[in-house]
Write an enzyme that holds these catalytic residues in place. Sequence first.
Site, short mmCIF file in Angstrom:
data_model
loop_
_atom_site.label_atom_id
_atom_site.label_comp_id
_atom_site.label_asym_id
_atom_site.label_seq_id
_atom_site.Cartn_x
_atom_site.Cartn_y
_atom_site.Cartn_z
N GLY A 272 -12.01 -14.20 -5.36
CA GLY A 272 -12.82 -13.22 -5.41
C GLY A 272 -12.27 -11.95 -6.40
O GLY A 272 -11.00 -12.20 -6.81
N LYS B 60 -14.04 -24.33 -3.24
CA LYS B 60 -13.87 -24.35 -4.61
C LYS B 60 -12.79 -25.15 -4.80
O LYS B 60 -12.18 -25.08 -5.98
CB LYS B 60 -13.78 -22.83 -5.15
CG LYS B 60 -15.09 -22.08 -4.90
CD LYS B 60 -14.80 -20.75 -5.64
CE LYS B 60 -16.14 -19.92 -5.52
NZ LYS B 60 -15.96 -18.61 -6.11
N GLU C 212 4.04 8.81 10.94
CA GLU C 212 2.96 9.67 11.01
C GLU C 212 2.51 9.75 12.41
O GLU C 212 2.96 9.06 13.25
CB GLU C 212 1.86 9.32 10.07
CG GLU C 212 1.23 7.72 10.21
CD GLU C 212 0.40 7.20 9.38
OE1 GLU C 212 0.35 7.72 8.21
OE2 GLU C 212 -0.43 6.43 9.63
N HIS D 135 -7.27 6.34 9.14
CA HIS D 135 -7.00 4.87 9.63
C HIS D 135 -6.98 4.62 11.09
O HIS D 135 -6.28 5.84 11.46
CB HIS D 135 -6.18 4.14 8.92
CG HIS D 135 -4.65 4.48 8.75
ND1 HIS D 135 -4.23 4.97 7.49
CD2 HIS D 135 -3.95 5.07 9.85
CE1 HIS D 135 -2.94 5.43 7.74
NE2 HIS D 135 -2.98 5.47 9.13
#
Length: 769
Positions: A255, A280, A448, A490
């Site tokens: 990719g 592949k 956080e 997120h």
Amino acid sequence: MPQLDAVWSAFKRLEAIEIAFSVVEEQIVVSRIRVDPDAAFRRLEWASLRGDDIRTAWEKEADKAGLIFADLGGDIGCVVNGAGLAMATNDVISLYGGKSANFFDTGGQATTALLIKGFDVLLRGPHTRAVLVNIYGGLIRCDMIAESVVAAVRELQMKDTPVVIRLRGTNMDKGRQIIESSGLSLTSCDAIEDAAKAVIEQAKLRQAPATATVPSGRRQFHTSSRSCMDDARRAKVLRLDLDRHTRVVYQGFTGRQATINARDTIAYGTNVVGGVSPGKGGQRHLELPVFNTIREAVADVDPDVSAVFVPAAKAADAIIAAIQAQIPLVVAVMEGVPIHDMLRVHDALRLSAGKTRLIGPNCPGTIVPRQCRVGIMPYLQYEPGCIGIVSKSGTLSYETVGETTRVGLGQSLVVGMGGDMLAGTSLVDALRIFVQRADTRGIVVLGEIGGLAEAEAASFIAEYNKTPNPKPIVAMIAGFTAPEMRVMGHAGALRMPGDLTAAQKTEMLATAGCHIVQHTGQIGATMERLVADYDATCASLKAHHRDRAIRGLILGAPGAGKGTHSKRIMETFEGIVVVSSGDLLRQQIVQSTDLGIRAKAIVEAGQLIDDDLMCSMVLAHLRDNQLLDKSFVLDGFPRTIAQARTLDRDLRIAGADLTAVINLDVPREVILDRIVNRWIHAPSGRTYNLTFNPPKVPGQDDLTGERLTQRADDVAETFTRRLAVYDENTAPLKHYYEQRGILVNFRGETSDIIWPQIEAALQKLLNSR
């Protein structure tokens, strides 16, 4: 109760993050269902579940533009990449007396189109007076970001809106030059505190604007979519002891993103050995083999690590495949993996029984500077050093790396655990690794809002700080200014009502003994001071321990009982470690280390291991396991006068001279009697002696009843020759140590007679030091 089963079924069916309910008259009343937005691509029915929309009009406008955005009600617009850095930027603005208008995480796409879109939304904000751009350049370099900022400011004709820019990371000097030579009224700052102060001052000088008017026809945007391995080698990778020999494969190898990343990672020196791209298999990519499945890759190239670069929707299956293939370390960098997919991943991790560690998802990965990079971190500023860093936020970890490199401390290991709710490796997991690493002299914890990871870390740190001379730990929490019920970039950065606040997490870490900093700009100087104090304490303790340590060796003919007495020394005297040179050599050969490969070739050629090789092996073991300042006894080494002199030279250089040599003086006729009466059960290694430890049934093993045998060299004639060779080689050795005044003879016919003498002598030596 049956209703609970129904709630659990709904939780799974709807892929919920949370179901809030109460029990009223034995009936469950559901008040709120919160579902996972990352699973929306396969849950079209969720449109009917939306409750009250708490978004402001500005947030709705940002949502339409595809921005990761939250309205914070202040007057300073913020454009930042990375949720952790964005929250920390909002916090620093608050620290210096300002208030952010918004949270805006550009992610990894700080392109011209996105910045134009973001600035446009900021200018439409009800109170925006100035803008702070705080972006860390990685794959998208600082010069590219600077060009995008300049283009966006020109496109939107932002001559009346002050813009302060702080660029750090790859090509930051080029980025600053572009800003300064643009001819625009842009302010460039290096330190985050200077940038915050500058934007606050400029916001004060400007009246709040009316809704911005942007020239028509100029806002046409493109929206981007969001083995058979041995135990020692596996354990090494599981504790993130990575180096240039660590074997890495990619999943999603061919990719675009994996190709770019793998090319850079190979150039960095990481040992990439191939990759997986279904359909592949058999091809070559970047001059490396491609496989259809991860199991094929394991069978052919025997990887230690898999770097997973596949779309979020396919991530869980790829991770689980790597876990089931028993790859020790899996690093998943992609964001947006649905939480219920991660529940399946954690089930696979539990079933793996500790054979695999996962880092991520939604993380930058892990790196040992100049040795092994697995992830997406901008690696140029990472330098080998002594600071271990673990962070929920990728960009905050980059900032911290920059600060620790700037003050000359460097990094031993950096772990970006990611900010998702179900991370594979936690803060505590990383802390356990750091406190055990000899190359780590200071630790940084970056947390956080959202979750309990920081509270769990505080509990671990509180216990760790009770140990003698703990390593200093610096901590910082982002999200002081983050509002409730808003996802700050997120999934894991979300504070629900009743959750721990950033202030509460900070207080927990401070109470545990962490040194708290308010922003990343304080980390370098703080850690520099703490490491200097820690090093001074270590030096003092080492001198104390070195003065009190017993460093000895044990001599004795074959069959004299060295193994028995070595075991009794370790069982009786806490802190004295017995080091067997034979065991070390076998470990090196089994682990196929450079030294082990050389030793194996020498042994297979029927030759003796040379003195330098043996000394290098023993000294490396003592040094790597921090034994030079502690008490140890060497068993089986040195065996010749040349080895003794080399060992003394190296120990003297290390300031760790030998203090005692134990010589087992057992009459030769007694040893010979022991040996000729020794019989073994070959499959198990159980040993019998016909004189003092006979089998219950003559000639048979007590447990299996199988036949006992005698070693070929345990016959009298052969063993007598071995004793003669030993005496010939050891006589000069004993004379050497006798001249140094450290040889002590212990005579007796049995170990039970000799051991009390050794015990008393060692105890006397300890008491005298």
